[in-house]
Design an enzyme around this catalytic site. Structure first.
Site, PDB file in Angstrom:
ATOM      1  N   CYS A   1      36.261  40.663  40.454  1.00 50.38           N
ATOM      2  CA  CYS A   1      37.424  40.574  41.212  1.00 50.38           C
ATOM      3  C   CYS A   1      38.737  39.751  40.490  1.00 50.38           C
ATOM      4  O   CYS A   1      39.785  39.750  40.977  1.00 50.38           O
ATOM      5  CB  CYS A   1      37.092  39.377  42.581  1.00 50.38           C
ATOM      6  SG  CYS A   1      35.691  40.130  43.508  1.00 50.38           S
TER       7      CYS A   1
ATOM      8  N   ASN B   1      37.617  43.513  51.132  1.00 54.96           N
ATOM      9  CA  ASN B   1      37.330  42.825  49.710  1.00 54.96           C
ATOM     10  C   ASN B   1      37.256  43.977  48.768  1.00 54.96           C
ATOM     11  O   ASN B   1      36.374  44.756  48.633  1.00 54.96           O
ATOM     12  CB  ASN B   1      36.044  42.070  49.621  1.00 54.96           C
ATOM     13  CG  ASN B   1      35.983  41.310  47.962  1.00 54.96           C
ATOM     14  OD1 ASN B   1      36.674  41.993  47.162  1.00 54.96           O
ATOM     15  ND2 ASN B   1      35.312  40.357  48.055  1.00 54.96           N
TER      16      ASN B   1
ATOM     17  N   HIS C   1      43.181  37.017  45.552  1.00 58.64           N
ATOM     18  CA  HIS C   1      42.161  37.912  45.663  1.00 58.64           C
ATOM     19  C   HIS C   1      41.732  37.849  47.072  1.00 58.64           C
ATOM     20  O   HIS C   1      41.753  36.796  48.039  1.00 58.64           O
ATOM     21  CB  HIS C   1      40.842  37.501  44.873  1.00 58.64           C
ATOM     22  CG  HIS C   1      39.618  38.609  45.423  1.00 58.64           C
ATOM     23  ND1 HIS C   1      39.666  39.895  45.391  1.00 58.64           N
ATOM     24  CD2 HIS C   1      38.381  37.811  45.739  1.00 58.64           C
ATOM     25  CE1 HIS C   1      38.413  40.386  45.737  1.00 58.64           C
ATOM     26  NE2 HIS C   1      37.719  38.936  45.915  1.00 58.64           N
TER      27      HIS C   1
END
Length: 326
Positions: A112, A281, A251
């Site tokens: 990420c 996500n 993020h």
């Protein structure tokens, strides 16, 4: 020495929307359970679009937004943990699809945090070489590594890609980075080797040890600490007060992580841009997707001060201070 600025953005997400209500039909969960614990309402899941396709579409948008040609690019970096092939790299495949014949191309894997790592690498390469323009892409097809029988993880992730184009410029642009890794805690977020055809609607499953596995409590603790450290470090380097910062684009993992970080920094939650309710996500794609969405919505004006910050598997973290120049 030349400065480096963001001159264009792009993104792509699949049309296929998977809602919380749909997930409640395949695992023991509910819309209320997912929404209150994560902030996620729905996510986009690929129906045939692979990582190369999504990366390419985001690249085309970014090139158009930057008002350049593909053969103006000197560098292509793709951050992904879900490549379609081990070789050629996703970056080389994107090069082929868009016709960027002059670009040096390679992939990186930093989960990420990958897009932030890609920005830092690209800035260093542009500043220290003849190269002038770089395309950085975060692209993920996470649905193929999700355990669709695990309610703790399958509700979190989505597919998509985002891109940004950097260029040498005389204007103030990308200023300071802060990044790092902690492999000692890597076991808290893992995934094994990929295999094709893993969807919520098929019986073709991965081996259990090859799915995404996550220790949620440890990752939450790490994320809040890493976000706080990164933002404070960037503030120290830039001498920015948070009141000067228009947005923090983090993020997009969990709304609670963002809320806790805002409290630790003694700033309002609204300073953090969030779109995870729509996309979940998307790992390395989440920050550039958010950045492109903000650019398209006209939320960023020239000279706005913004901070991008990421964290994820590895464990990895990173952030960057940017003066917006579009």
């Amino acid at each position: 020495m030349s400065n480096i600025s963001v001159i264009g953005t792009g993104s792509y997400v699949p049309n296929n929307i998977i809602t919380n209500d749909f997930l409640s039909t395949i695992v023991d969960t509910s819309d209320e359970w997912i929404r209150t614990r994560t902030g996620i309402l729905e996510r986009r899941i690929s129906k045939g679009e692979n990582t190369i396709y999504m990366a390419t579409e985001s690249a085309k948008e970014a090139i158009k937004n930057a008002n350049i040609e593909a053969n103006d690019l000197d560098l292509i970096i793709v951050a992904t943990l879900t490549p379609d092939n081990f070789m050629p790299s996703t970056a080389c495949s994107v090069q082929k699809e868009i016709g960027a014949i002059n670009a040096l191309c390679f992939d990186i894997s930093a989960a990420c945090s990958g897009f932030i790592y890609g920005l830092e690498i690209a800035c260093s390469m542009l500043k220290n070489s003849f190269r002038n323009k770089a395309l950085i892409i975060g692209a993920e097809n996470l649905s193929k590594i999700v355990d669709w029988e695990d309610r703790n993880t399958c509700v979190l992730f989505g597919d998509g890609a985002g891109a940004a184009i950097l260029s040498k410029t005389k204007e103030e642009g990308i200023l300071e980075f802060h990044s790092g890794s902690n492999g000692l805690k890597g076991e808290h977020l893992t995934c094994g080797v990929l295999k094709a055809n893993n969807t919520p609607n098929k019986n073709d499953r991965l081996e259990k040890n090859n799915f995404i596995k996550m220790n949620g409590k440890e990752i939450f603790r790490f994320a809040v600490g890493a976000m706080n450290e990164t933002i404070c470090n960037i503030q120290e380097k830039t001498k920015w007060d948070l009141n000067e910062v228009k947005y923090i684009i983090s993020h997009q993992a969990n709304s609670r992580i963002i809320e806790y970080t805002a409290k630790k920094l003694n700033t309002e939650k609204d300073k953090f841009y969030m779109n995870l309710d729509k996309y979940g996500n998307t790992s390395a794609a989440s920050i550039p997707i958010a950045l492109d969405e903000m650019n398209k919505r006209g939320l960023l004006n020239k000279q706005d001060k913004i901070i991008l910050v990421g964290f994820g598997g590895g464990l990895t973290f990173g952030g960057v201070a940017i003066v917006w120049s579009i």
